[in-house]
Motif scaffolding. Structure first.
Motif, PDB file in Angstrom:
ATOM      1  N   THR A  57       1.045  -1.075   0.302  1.00 26.01           N
ATOM      2  CA  THR A  57       0.193   0.059  -0.138  1.00 26.01           C
ATOM      3  C   THR A  57       0.901   1.124  -0.038  1.00 26.01           C
ATOM      4  O   THR A  57       1.890   1.521   0.359  1.00 26.01           O
ATOM      5  N   ALA A  58       0.329   2.342  -0.793  1.00 26.78           N
ATOM      6  CA  ALA A  58       1.041   3.713  -0.604  1.00 26.78           C
ATOM      7  C   ALA A  58      -0.449   4.718  -0.417  1.00 26.78           C
ATOM      8  O   ALA A  58      -0.911   4.954  -1.100  1.00 26.78           O
ATOM      9  N   LEU A  59       0.210   5.144   0.829  1.00 31.69           N
ATOM     10  CA  LEU A  59      -0.987   6.184   1.774  1.00 31.69           C
ATOM     11  C   LEU A  59      -0.834   7.771   0.034  1.00 31.69           C
ATOM     12  O   LEU A  59       0.939   8.404   0.125  1.00 31.69           O
ATOM     13  N   PHE A  60      -1.690   8.570  -0.149  1.00 26.90           N
ATOM     14  CA  PHE A  60      -2.119   9.756  -0.558  1.00 26.90           C
ATOM     15  C   PHE A  60      -3.151  10.301  -0.329  1.00 26.90           C
ATOM     16  O   PHE A  60      -3.218  10.857   0.947  1.00 26.90           O
ATOM     17  N   ASN A  61      -3.153  12.159  -0.715  1.00 25.16           N
ATOM     18  CA  ASN A  61      -3.729  12.729  -0.039  1.00 25.16           C
ATOM     19  C   ASN A  61      -5.585  12.831  -0.746  1.00 25.16           C
ATOM     20  O   ASN A  61      -6.253  13.077  -0.663  1.00 25.16           O
ATOM     21  N   SER A  62      -5.480  12.591  -1.907  1.00 23.86           N
ATOM     22  CA  SER A  62      -6.745  12.587  -2.843  1.00 23.86           C
ATOM     23  C   SER A  62      -7.066  11.144  -3.761  1.00 23.86           C
ATOM     24  O   SER A  62      -5.819  10.527  -3.726  1.00 23.86           O
ATOM     25  N   GLY A  63      -8.324  11.370  -3.683  1.00 25.00           N
ATOM     26  CA  GLY A  63      -8.969   9.771  -5.006  1.00 25.00           C
ATOM     27  C   GLY A  63      -8.084  10.172  -6.327  1.00 25.00           C
ATOM     28  O   GLY A  63      -7.026   9.510  -6.818  1.00 25.00           O
ATOM     29  N   ALA A  64      -8.245  11.155  -6.487  1.00 21.64           N
ATOM     30  CA  ALA A  64      -7.632  11.473  -7.842  1.00 21.64           C
ATOM     31  C   ALA A  64      -5.724  11.802  -8.059  1.00 21.64           C
ATOM     32  O   ALA A  64      -5.037  10.916  -8.839  1.00 21.64           O
ATOM     33  N   GLU A  65      -5.168  11.939  -7.120  1.00 20.25           N
ATOM     34  CA  GLU A  65      -3.541  10.993  -6.226  1.00 20.25           C
ATOM     35  C   GLU A  65      -3.806  10.282  -6.493  1.00 20.25           C
ATOM     36  O   GLU A  65      -2.104   9.691  -7.354  1.00 20.25           O
ATOM     37  N   ALA A  66      -4.347   9.915  -6.075  1.00 19.99           N
ATOM     38  CA  ALA A  66      -4.134   8.159  -5.738  1.00 19.99           C
ATOM     39  C   ALA A  66      -4.117   7.376  -6.871  1.00 19.99           C
ATOM     40  O   ALA A  66      -3.748   6.075  -7.567  1.00 19.99           O
ATOM     41  N   VAL A  67      -5.438   7.827  -7.581  1.00 14.14           N
ATOM     42  CA  VAL A  67      -5.395   7.567  -9.435  1.00 14.14           C
ATOM     43  C   VAL A  67      -4.523   7.714 -10.317  1.00 14.14           C
ATOM     44  O   VAL A  67      -3.380   6.610 -10.528  1.00 14.14           O
ATOM     45  N   GLU A  68      -4.297   8.581 -10.326  1.00 10.26           N
ATOM     46  CA  GLU A  68      -2.758   9.125 -11.227  1.00 10.26           C
ATOM     47  C   GLU A  68      -1.404   7.884 -10.234  1.00 10.26           C
ATOM     48  O   GLU A  68      -0.650   7.576 -11.457  1.00 10.26           O
ATOM     49  N   ASN A  69      -1.266   7.640  -9.314  1.00 11.15           N
ATOM     50  CA  ASN A  69      -0.112   6.862  -8.771  1.00 11.15           C
ATOM     51  C   ASN A  69      -0.225   4.842  -9.285  1.00 11.15           C
ATOM     52  O   ASN A  69       0.425   4.421  -9.366  1.00 11.15           O
ATOM     53  N   ALA A  70      -2.045   4.932  -9.694  1.00 10.07           N
ATOM     54  CA  ALA A  70      -1.745   4.112  -9.809  1.00 10.07           C
ATOM     55  C   ALA A  70      -1.949   3.781 -11.449  1.00 10.07           C
ATOM     56  O   ALA A  70      -1.091   2.234 -11.929  1.00 10.07           O
ATOM     57  N   VAL A  71      -2.077   4.509 -11.902  1.00 16.16           N
ATOM     58  CA  VAL A  71      -1.161   4.479 -13.558  1.00 16.16           C
ATOM     59  C   VAL A  71       0.005   4.505 -13.506  1.00 16.16           C
ATOM     60  O   VAL A  71       0.579   3.744 -14.399  1.00 16.16           O
ATOM     61  N   LYS A  72       0.924   5.209 -12.648  1.00 18.47           N
ATOM     62  CA  LYS A  72       1.921   5.347 -12.410  1.00 18.47           C
ATOM     63  C   LYS A  72       2.776   4.194 -12.458  1.00 18.47           C
ATOM     64  O   LYS A  72       3.881   3.364 -12.991  1.00 18.47           O
ATOM     65  N   VAL A  73       2.622   3.080 -10.934  1.00 15.86           N
ATOM     66  CA  VAL A  73       3.022   1.577 -11.013  1.00 15.86           C
ATOM     67  C   VAL A  73       2.542   0.975 -12.427  1.00 15.86           C
ATOM     68  O   VAL A  73       2.850   0.336 -12.641  1.00 15.86           O
ATOM     69  N   ALA A  74       1.216   0.815 -12.642  1.00 15.70           N
ATOM     70  CA  ALA A  74       0.695   0.069 -13.619  1.00 15.70           C
ATOM     71  C   ALA A  74       1.879   0.495 -15.526  1.00 15.70           C
ATOM     72  O   ALA A  74       2.141  -0.859 -15.817  1.00 15.70           O
ATOM     73  N   LEU A 105     -10.843  13.136   7.033  1.00 15.19           N
ATOM     74  CA  LEU A 105     -10.117  13.545   6.861  1.00 15.19           C
ATOM     75  C   LEU A 105      -9.119  13.782   6.170  1.00 15.19           C
ATOM     76  O   LEU A 105      -9.642  12.226   4.718  1.00 15.19           O
ATOM     77  N   PRO A 106      -8.212  14.840   5.271  1.00 17.81           N
ATOM     78  CA  PRO A 106      -7.770  13.913   3.592  1.00 17.81           C
ATOM     79  C   PRO A 106      -7.123  12.937   3.832  1.00 17.81           C
ATOM     80  O   PRO A 106      -5.760  13.014   4.373  1.00 17.81           O
ATOM     81  N   LEU A 107      -7.265  11.767   3.328  1.00 18.91           N
ATOM     82  CA  LEU A 107      -6.780  11.115   2.856  1.00 18.91           C
ATOM     83  C   LEU A 107      -6.688   9.874   1.650  1.00 18.91           C
ATOM     84  O   LEU A 107      -8.317   9.228   1.764  1.00 18.91           O
ATOM     85  N   ALA A 108      -6.326   9.097   0.747  1.00 17.19           N
ATOM     86  CA  ALA A 108      -6.536   8.650   0.274  1.00 17.19           C
ATOM     87  C   ALA A 108      -5.177   7.252   0.409  1.00 17.19           C
ATOM     88  O   ALA A 108      -4.308   7.517   0.558  1.00 17.19           O
ATOM     89  N   ALA A 109      -5.610   6.469  -0.554  1.00 12.85           N
ATOM     90  CA  ALA A 109      -4.856   4.944  -0.730  1.00 12.85           C
ATOM     91  C   ALA A 109      -4.634   4.116  -1.871  1.00 12.85           C
ATOM     92  O   ALA A 109      -5.747   4.253  -3.244  1.00 12.85           O
ATOM     93  N   LEU A 110      -3.454   3.806  -2.078  1.00 13.25           N
ATOM     94  CA  LEU A 110      -3.552   3.002  -3.627  1.00 13.25           C
ATOM     95  C   LEU A 110      -2.961   1.157  -2.914  1.00 13.25           C
ATOM     96  O   LEU A 110      -1.793   1.292  -2.309  1.00 13.25           O
ATOM     97  N   THR A 111      -3.648  -0.025  -2.815  1.00 15.74           N
ATOM     98  CA  THR A 111      -3.457  -0.836  -2.324  1.00 15.74           C
ATOM     99  C   THR A 111      -3.381  -2.003  -3.522  1.00 15.74           C
ATOM    100  O   THR A 111      -4.311  -2.421  -4.917  1.00 15.74           O
ATOM    101  N   GLY A 112      -2.025  -2.854  -3.760  1.00 21.87           N
ATOM    102  CA  GLY A 112      -2.301  -3.739  -4.991  1.00 21.87           C
ATOM    103  C   GLY A 112      -1.680  -4.884  -4.690  1.00 21.87           C
ATOM    104  O   GLY A 112      -0.251  -5.451  -4.339  1.00 21.87           O
TER     105      GLY A 112
END
Length: 461
Positions: A142-159, A312-319
């Motif tokens: 998992t990696a944690l971020f600030n917003s859903g958009a930021e987490a989506v963008e990081n999902a693309v980076k990971v892919a 609270l402002p938090l987002a996550a990417l888990t995979g």
């Protein structure tokens, strides 16, 4: 001068009802002490217009002073029924006691170190919890971020890092955020994209499954999308398929059964990363912890935000561990991502979902809403469709003669319901959807009253 908080209403004009959990001890009732907006809200709106960008708009022309359970109390003392949850954020209740206590305790210790500089247990504990909660029993990171958009963008980076490919596939009616890349991935132009281009390249859009509009079964709709993917980009150049299991801003479009499993199977067979954007659907909202659970879909990456931390402002990417570990060290992160106050709130919110049985509660609220709204549809042919799962339900308003979207009617209904003290949101690519996202802790009597107000607004429009 700071506007003081209004005193919560002391007398009811409608029957009080008790919310199960989740917020300050506010009377759980609708009460209008003034017209909406009241004088103090009008003054704050004047200040807002002078101080805040006009591009930042308000759905309700009121300013909140307190909230909890199923109500929002404004600065004029009006108590409004909350059918929006801050766009599915305060699912465990606004100022939920466990969340508030966890935040207060963490603030006494430290507010920030930046996890990339000095680590802290809360970040790790949230990662462990999400690795266990998200679909699939494979090894995860998992990696944690600030917003859903930021987490989506990081999902693309990971892919992209994991596959060495560049192209990303998204779907009609999608909403993925407001950054440059996620705007490219978002379908609706107004108000999100107009005037902000050019957008990031290598984003391909294909048709989604929209049973009310296309009449296709899940397998047939998936075959249509896959055919376009193979013809227009080819699996060999595709890094990721990114999809909301139920489209949120696009109109709460629930795909036909079999659509998501077929897409996931095709992606797996071609080593394409399957990303589920569960920003709005996640954390018990749909009557499962995650919407993908409904059909047993196991994404490679899951994007989360909104309901994760009780406001609270938090987002996550888990995979999958091998995907999440693919970028170089330092490739993922951010100054505020996984802030210790937000992670403390998240741990408390995750405990509330379990302790308070909020998955089951969402299903019960869904039964109430779907039953009442289906009855409304039988009475009024302008309600073209009723759809959704759990506490994520919508109606689509149409011209009954043609089936064409009726955005003007939708706007009138929303405005009338809001004037009567119900916080309710619109949605849909064509602006003709009314969505219902009540806190999972709302009392059923209060929910029913809010639905009655919307029904009355429709009848009068």
């Amino acid at each position: 001068m700071t506007t003081p908080l209004a005193t919560p209403p002391a007398t009811a004009t409608t029957a009080a009802t008790t919310a199960p959990q989740g917020g300050p001890a506010l009377p759980q009732r609708r009460e209008l002490r003034t017209e909406l907006p009241g004088p103090r809200s009008r003054e704050l709106m004047r200040r807002k217009q002078e101080a805040i960008s006009a591009a930042v708009s308000l759905t309700m022309p009121v300013f909140a002073a307190a909230a909890g359970g199923g109500v929002v109390v404004d600065v004029d003392g009006n108590s409004l029924i909350d059918l929006g949850s801050g766009i599915a954020v305060t699912s465990v209740g606004n100022s939920a006691p466990g969340v508030a206590a966890a935040v207060a305790e963490q603030v006494q210790h430290f507010t920030h170190t930046c996890f990339m500089v000095t680590g802290y247990e809360g970040y790790v504990a949230v990662g462990e919890a999400l690795n266990a909660l998200t679909p699939g029993d494979h090894a995860k990171r998992t990696a944690l971020f600030n917003s859903g958009a930021e987490a989506v963008e990081n999902a693309v980076k990971v892919a992209r890092a994991a596959t060495g490919r560049r192209a990303v596939a998204v779907f009609d009616h999608a909403y993925h955020g407001r950054t440059n890349l996620t705007l490219a991935m978002t379908a609706k132009a107004q108000p999100y994209k107009t005037g902000f281009g050019p957008f990031a390249p290598d984003v391909l859009r294909v048709p989604t499954s929209y049973p009310y509009r296309d009449g296709l079964g899940g397998a047939e709709a998936a075959a249509r999308a896959i055919d376009l993917l193979e013809k227009q980009v080819g699996a060999g150049d595709l890094a990721a398929v990114v999809i909301e299991p139920i489209h949120g801003e696009g109109g709460f479009i629930e795909p036909a059964p079999g659509f998501l499993p077929a897409l996931a199977a095709w992606a797996r067979a071609h080593d394409v990363v399957f990303v589920a954007d569960e920003v709005q659907t996640g954390f018990a909202r749909t009557g499962d912890m995650f919407a993908c659970d409904h059909e047993g879909v196991v994404p490679d990456l899951v994007v989360m935000a909104k309901g994760i931390a009780g406001g609270l402002p938090l987002a996550a990417l888990t995979g999958r561990a091998e995907l999440m570990d693919a970028p170089q060290a330092g490739g993922l992160g951010g100054t505020y991502g996984g802030n210790p106050i937000a992670t403390a709130a998240a741990l408390a919110a995750l405990e509330a979902y379990r302790r308070d049985g909020l998955v089951e509660r969402a299903r019960r609220l869904g039964d109430v809403m779907l039953g009442r709204l289906q009855e409304l549809r039988r009475r009024d042919p302008r309600v073209g469709d009723v759809r959704g799962r759990g506490a994520m339900v919508a109606i689509e308003l149409v011209d009954p003669a043609t089936g064409a979207p009726d955005a003007a009617l939708t706007g009138r209904v929303l405005a009338a319901a809001r004037r009567q003290g119900v916080v309710v949101l619109g949605a849909g690519t064509h602006g003709n959807v009314i969505r219902f996202l009540p806190p999972l802790v709302i009392g059923e009597d209060l929910l029913a009253e809010g639905l009655d107000v919307v029904a009355d607004a429709l009848a009068a429009s």
